[in-house]
Scaffold this active site. Structure first.
Site, PDB file in Angstrom:
ATOM      1  N   ARG A  29      55.652  37.785  59.889  1.00  0.00           N
ATOM      2  CA  ARG A  29      56.717  37.884  58.884  1.00  0.00           C
ATOM      3  C   ARG A  29      57.708  38.995  59.224  1.00  0.00           C
ATOM      4  O   ARG A  29      58.910  38.855  59.018  1.00  0.00           O
ATOM      5  CB  ARG A  29      56.115  38.155  57.490  1.00  0.00           C
ATOM      6  CG  ARG A  29      55.531  36.924  56.828  1.00  0.00           C
ATOM      7  CD  ARG A  29      55.326  37.134  55.331  1.00  0.00           C
ATOM      8  NE  ARG A  29      54.377  38.208  55.055  1.00  0.00           N
ATOM      9  CZ  ARG A  29      53.066  38.063  54.993  1.00  0.00           C
ATOM     10  NH1 ARG A  29      52.526  36.869  55.193  1.00  0.00           N
ATOM     11  NH2 ARG A  29      52.281  39.077  54.715  1.00  0.00           N
ATOM     12  N   SER A  40      39.633  34.293  60.028  1.00  0.00           N
ATOM     13  CA  SER A  40      40.251  34.544  58.729  1.00  0.00           C
ATOM     14  C   SER A  40      39.395  34.055  57.569  1.00  0.00           C
ATOM     15  O   SER A  40      39.795  33.210  56.792  1.00  0.00           O
ATOM     16  CB  SER A  40      41.624  33.857  58.671  1.00  0.00           C
ATOM     17  OG  SER A  40      42.309  34.206  57.483  1.00  0.00           O
ATOM     18  N   ALA A  84      38.975  39.772  59.166  1.00  0.00           N
ATOM     19  CA  ALA A  84      39.945  40.033  58.107  1.00  0.00           C
ATOM     20  C   ALA A  84      41.149  40.789  58.658  1.00  0.00           C
ATOM     21  O   ALA A  84      42.296  40.375  58.469  1.00  0.00           O
ATOM     22  CB  ALA A  84      39.292  40.824  56.978  1.00  0.00           C
ATOM     23  N   CYS A 116      32.992  39.029  52.687  1.00  0.00           N
ATOM     24  CA  CYS A 116      32.391  39.510  51.434  1.00  0.00           C
ATOM     25  C   CYS A 116      31.903  38.367  50.562  1.00  0.00           C
ATOM     26  O   CYS A 116      31.122  38.569  49.633  1.00  0.00           O
ATOM     27  CB  CYS A 116      33.394  40.353  50.652  1.00  0.00           C
ATOM     28  SG  CYS A 116      34.031  41.746  51.585  1.00  0.00           S
ATOM     29  N   TYR A 156      43.857  50.355  24.514  1.00  0.00           N
ATOM     30  CA  TYR A 156      42.656  50.229  23.674  1.00  0.00           C
ATOM     31  C   TYR A 156      42.785  49.101  22.668  1.00  0.00           C
ATOM     32  O   TYR A 156      43.785  48.984  21.973  1.00  0.00           O
ATOM     33  CB  TYR A 156      42.372  51.539  22.916  1.00  0.00           C
ATOM     34  CG  TYR A 156      41.443  51.318  21.739  1.00  0.00           C
ATOM     35  CD1 TYR A 156      40.144  50.868  21.950  1.00  0.00           C
ATOM     36  CD2 TYR A 156      41.864  51.528  20.432  1.00  0.00           C
ATOM     37  CE1 TYR A 156      39.302  50.616  20.876  1.00  0.00           C
ATOM     38  CE2 TYR A 156      41.021  51.278  19.347  1.00  0.00           C
ATOM     39  CZ  TYR A 156      39.748  50.820  19.581  1.00  0.00           C
ATOM     40  OH  TYR A 156      38.907  50.558  18.521  1.00  0.00           O
TER      41      TYR A 156
END
Lengths: 455, 455
Positions: free
Chosen positions: B23, B40, B12, B44, B430
């Site tokens: 990038r 890659s 990972a 999990c 809520y």
């Protein structure tokens, strides 16, 4: 020493104040008066009673009058407070049936008078009986009854009550017209989010719903006291079996205004951080009182059930001579249309801009959990930051995935004034059934950081 | 100027570093080496592949080697790094099949070598083939195969991998023995919580599971390289078709140790907040490196997938000559046993006490949403606070209801050092389908405040 506390209002904030105060100061005499026939109920649950998810309206009651009495809190139903005599420390209560009036003395008075639906001026509105609002248990019962015998409903105004009642009506097989002033439904959200909410509703149930955006009801027409047709500003004539007006609420503060208490936004009752009004010994809690916004530090009026409970608790602690400061509200709210959640906290971008903030925002649409898990679903999150301080000031989350968790999580960050760059450091629990390795919230933060040129 | 970055490890953290660096600095030459046959992937997610929830193992791949190559990142599979020559800025890589060795130069080296299952000393452990661990894709494939042809499994050690594989085995109809040193399963939680986790598992599937608490496997017995029986310290003889050892992991840092990099807890590689090791130009990210705990400000080793991703991102930014400080970890983690969530963040009470904290804690068992909603379910929350500072330092949440949301929410409060009394001011969204008017988290905070005598 305080001997007797009189509470006016029995919805959420009043009963909470009473229950907490009884625990804090068992010797104080507490009397709670309400003009309704019931107390201590979950107003937020009423739409689900109308829908039929809750079979028995009794389930909405948090505690019965008997339970309060059993704890030593006296409860008086059907008693409307019509006047506060603040010099004499008395209130005048009127029996809603007999109209009989009586004087009640207090040492401390707590106003928990709530709010009332705002009803816009529409021609002939008073000539018809099948026009409803939804606020109290009795409203819910009436609305359920008319819904079950109707085929076509019209909802005027579309916020949280609107979206919940739309679910109820669609679930019960009705065709629903919606007339709303905004460009998109749920105009309380920013348009880039509300447009997506409307898109989802139309995609899911477009054949069962007709939406009249940027429109208003201007006249009702009908016979035998029944609205049959609604004429809109844009010239539409909409046939309907009944009308629900859900165009917002206004605080219920006439008695407070009459006796000269300081008021604020929309005539809500001004309170300090102890929930005490401008008159010593008179407190106000819940939807009737003004709030302080945690982000702007300015006054606002955001009436919500969770706030009402926390304010009631806070007032009780102060009345019991301990110290509690109510920090304010974030405007955190959530609702849903079936499995589609709409949630927000903090400021919307339009609110922030109106308040003079220089904002930046980021929108991401992502899976709410690992894409390979069968329960993965889409959420769309919008984060708003102050371009100068970099602090996160608002979040909006929608979608069939778990958008609400992200809004709840971000609400703590907004409350704590966490900056975008520091938000990247948050360590959230991760496992494929719950989230993605980099949570969608962090994807949104990354975009904010790019825009802030700090990435 | 940095021209070439060599990354060792493809799980990972390595791929994340590569992708982010590309990038940030497109001109840097990036080479990524892994001793595995794939890169890659979501480690999990492997338990859910074993279980059969994920049908195709391909779904676990985040990006393929081709996608990396397409972006200009060179990927080398089946290449194990066996030595770092830090003076010469070279690494020695060995082909796992041909054993052929080659030298590779770097300007910057990134160690993302991960961790390896810890295998305890058990007699005869090397004599049998049907003893498994679960770490890599190939482990998952092997485990799924043996599971599908077996009736009885035995899990030795019971943490997050243990609980996930228990779900997999039970779902696939196996009878499962569990041998665990702790008084209750999931000993990573405090005993007042782990006892409830075990209780739930036993109540739900007690007839399909036998748990040997406070016990250890001391000898394997069997024939034809197959374990058939496990002898435990407490004298039990447990028949089994295969064995899964899930007794924790250890960082994979031999090459780092060999070349003299500074190490920390469990020989994990020491790094500064830029993710740089004691040797300038060598970074370490993911499970192989030491972490800093946000609450204690001390070193710890909490290897988690979400952390690996954030560390990779951070290292890449620094390598690209921008600035990123990794704040540290909270140990936020979540898993589940079917619909029963187990989640935590921050310190457990026992960890805190061992570190010398004077703790107070509160446990509440509540509905996760309004009790009248059909989807309401129970959660149990434990909040731990520092009795001196009043800060919330840990949370644990379990149950069939939405415990994970509360842990995620509280994790921000822990991160920000929010005090119990200030936590009461949090304004959470809520509505009845999502929460209760006073969230269970706040019920727990109220108990903390009582114990702190500040309520």
């Amino acid at each position: 020493m305080v001997k007797k506390v009189v509470i006016i209002g029995g919805g959420a904030a009043g009963p909470k104040t009473a229950a907490k105060l009884k625990r804090e100061a068992p010797d104080i005499l507490i009397e709670m008066y309400t003009d309704e026939q019931n107390i201590s109920y979950s107003a937020c649950g009423i739409p689900y009673y109308v829908e039929g998810i809750i079979q028995d309206v009794e389930e909405l009651y948090v505690r019965s009058p008997e339970e309060f009495e059993h704890r030593g809190i006296r409860v008086f139903l059907g008693q409307r407070c019509i006047k506060i005599l603040k010099e004499e420390k008395k209130v005048i209560l009127q029996d809603v049936k007999t109209k009989e009036e009586k004087y009640v003395e207090y040492d401390i008075l707590v106003l928990a008078t709530g709010a009332t639906p705002h009803v816009p001026h529409i021609e002939n509105i008073n000539n018809f009986e099948n026009i409803y609002t939804l606020r109290k248990i009795e409203d819910g019962k009436a609305l359920r009854e008319v819904m079950l015998s109707s085929k076509k409903a019209t909802i005027i105004g579309f916020g949280y009550i609107g979206i919940e009642m739309l679910e109820a009506f669609v679930k019960n097989g009705l065709f629903v017209n919606i007339i709303d002033r905004n460009k998109y439904l749920m105009g309380v959200f920013d348009e880039d989010i509300s447009s997506r909410i409307q898109e989802h509703i139309v995609q899911k149930d477009g054949s069962k719903i007709r939406i009249y955006n940027l429109d208003e009801a201007i006249r009702f027409e009908g016979n035998n006291k029944k609205v049959e047709k609604i004429i809109t500003k844009n010239g539409y004539e909409i046939e309907t079996d009944f009308v629900l007006i859900s165009a917002g609420i206004v605080p219920n503060t006439q008695i407070a205004v009459d006796c000269g208490l300081k008021t604020g936004i929309k005539n809500s009752v001004w309170v300090n951080s102890h929930m005490e009004t401008s008159e010593e010994g008179i407190y106000a809690v819940g939807d009737c009182c003004e709030k302080r916004h945690i982000v702007t530090k300015k006054a606002c009026w955001l009436p919500l059930g969770s706030t009402a409970n926390r304010e009631g608790r806070c007032a009780a602690i102060n009345i019991a001579n301990k110290n509690c400061d109510f920090e304010g509200v974030l405007g955190s709210a959530v609702s849903r249309y079936f499995d589609f959640t709409v949630a927000m906290a903090g400021l919307t971008e339009k609110q922030a801009k109106n308040l003079g903030y220089d904002t930046i925002s980021a929108i991401v649409t992502k899976n709410d959990r690992a894409g390979y898990m069968p329960e993965a679903a889409t959420i769309c999150l919008k984060l708003i930051a102050d371009a100068n301080s970099h602090e996160i000031i608002g979040v909006q989350g929608i979608g069939t995935g778990d958008a609400e968790k992200r809004v709840a999580t971000a609400s703590i960050a907004i409350m704590e004034g966490v900056k975008a760059e520091d938000f990247m450091s948050i360590d959230l629990p991760y496992a494929p059934p719950y989230s993605t390795a980099i949570d969608p919230l962090l994807n949104a933060v990354q975009i904010l950081m790019k825009k802030l040129d700090i990435d």
